[in-house]
Design a protein around this motif. Sequence first.
Motif, PDB file in Angstrom:
ATOM      1  N   PRO A 183       3.805  10.623   0.201  1.00 43.62           N
ATOM      2  CA  PRO A 183       2.572  10.874  -0.559  1.00 43.62           C
ATOM      3  C   PRO A 183       1.521  11.696   0.159  1.00 43.62           C
ATOM      4  O   PRO A 183       0.757  12.424  -0.477  1.00 43.62           O
ATOM      5  CB  PRO A 183       2.049   9.456  -0.852  1.00 43.62           C
ATOM      6  N   SER A 184       1.450  11.583   1.480  1.00 47.05           N
ATOM      7  CA  SER A 184       0.396  12.289   2.207  1.00 47.05           C
ATOM      8  C   SER A 184       0.933  12.773   3.548  1.00 47.05           C
ATOM      9  O   SER A 184       1.058  12.002   4.501  1.00 47.05           O
ATOM     10  CB  SER A 184      -0.807  11.369   2.430  1.00 47.05           C
ATOM     11  N   ALA A 190       1.272   6.503  -7.063  1.00 48.55           N
ATOM     12  CA  ALA A 190       0.184   7.428  -7.402  1.00 48.55           C
ATOM     13  C   ALA A 190       0.669   8.877  -7.359  1.00 48.55           C
ATOM     14  O   ALA A 190       0.277   9.702  -8.191  1.00 48.55           O
ATOM     15  CB  ALA A 190      -0.991   7.224  -6.439  1.00 48.55           C
ATOM     16  N   LYS A 199       2.280   1.686  -3.468  1.00 44.87           N
ATOM     17  CA  LYS A 199       1.213   2.111  -4.374  1.00 44.87           C
ATOM     18  C   LYS A 199       0.913   3.602  -4.216  1.00 44.87           C
ATOM     19  O   LYS A 199       0.699   4.313  -5.205  1.00 44.87           O
ATOM     20  CB  LYS A 199      -0.057   1.296  -4.107  1.00 44.87           C
ATOM     21  N   GLU A 200       0.911   4.089  -2.988  1.00 44.82           N
ATOM     22  CA  GLU A 200       0.669   5.512  -2.748  1.00 44.82           C
ATOM     23  C   GLU A 200       1.796   6.362  -3.346  1.00 44.82           C
ATOM     24  O   GLU A 200       1.553   7.430  -3.909  1.00 44.82           O
ATOM     25  CB  GLU A 200       0.554   5.776  -1.244  1.00 44.82           C
ATOM     26  N   ALA A 221       0.832  -1.199   0.000  1.00 44.46           N
ATOM     27  CA  ALA A 221       0.000   0.000   0.000  1.00 44.46           C
ATOM     28  C   ALA A 221       0.867   1.250   0.000  1.00 44.46           C
ATOM     29  O   ALA A 221       0.553   2.244  -0.673  1.00 44.46           O
ATOM     30  CB  ALA A 221      -0.929   0.006   1.214  1.00 44.46           C
ATOM     31  N   ARG A 222       1.967   1.229   0.714  1.00 44.55           N
ATOM     32  CA  ARG A 222       2.868   2.367   0.768  1.00 44.55           C
ATOM     33  C   ARG A 222       3.498   2.633  -0.599  1.00 44.55           C
ATOM     34  O   ARG A 222       3.596   3.775  -1.042  1.00 44.55           O
ATOM     35  CB  ARG A 222       3.959   2.118   1.806  1.00 44.55           C
TER      36      ARG A 222
END
Length: 227
Positions: free
Chosen positions: A63-64, A35, A31-32, A28-29
């Motif tokens: 990413p965030s 993105a 993938k972020e 998930a990390r």
Amino acid sequence: MKKFLGAVLFLAISCCAAVQAKDYHVAARVKEAQAAVEKMIRSKSAAGLAQSVKEGVGVAIFPSVVKAGLIVGGRYGEGLMLRHDPKTGQWYGPAFFSISGGSVGLQIGASSTALVLTVNNEKGMKAFRGGTFTLGADVAAVAGPSGRNSYVGTNINADAPIFSYSITKGVFAGVALDGSVISELPRVNDACWGRHLNNVQIFHRKPARKDVQALIRKLNQLISLAK
């Protein structure tokens, strides 16, 4: 009232950090991060960043990064770092890190943005090979040039070891991050590599994971936008 709001902010950031620290979902990390790079590719203002990635020896993607507060603010986010050999185009890693820091000023509400740090030389890479360091104190970091013409007549390696960029709603701009603390996430690294490796070892290993290879293909696509 200010003390109450400050306490609430502290607890919110602490809880965020604690929850994310227990979340070792590497896929998930990655993938972020991918993105975030895809957003860079689609942007019309990423020329300076693309050039910085192309000529640099590493890139860290957060990413965030959440920034919230009233009067006294704070930020926290997690991301990954890849070492880059600009001569061969080879990538190594990743290693995972968090970024945290506070700021003082008129800040109302909360916001989330992506941060990208491009590492320009070995002095900058040395900081990431360690465990924890502070931007501006342990290693110099300056707002990165965002326009294509920013590089005319300059040598990227002669500038600060690290360039920092903020990405909000597809717009790229250099951002000052002095005082921000970068900390390694060893348990996430262990989950990624299947065993314990320190950052020195990680940055000498070619990525074997398919999702990381996909991320690297996107980074190379971003580099192709540089002139």
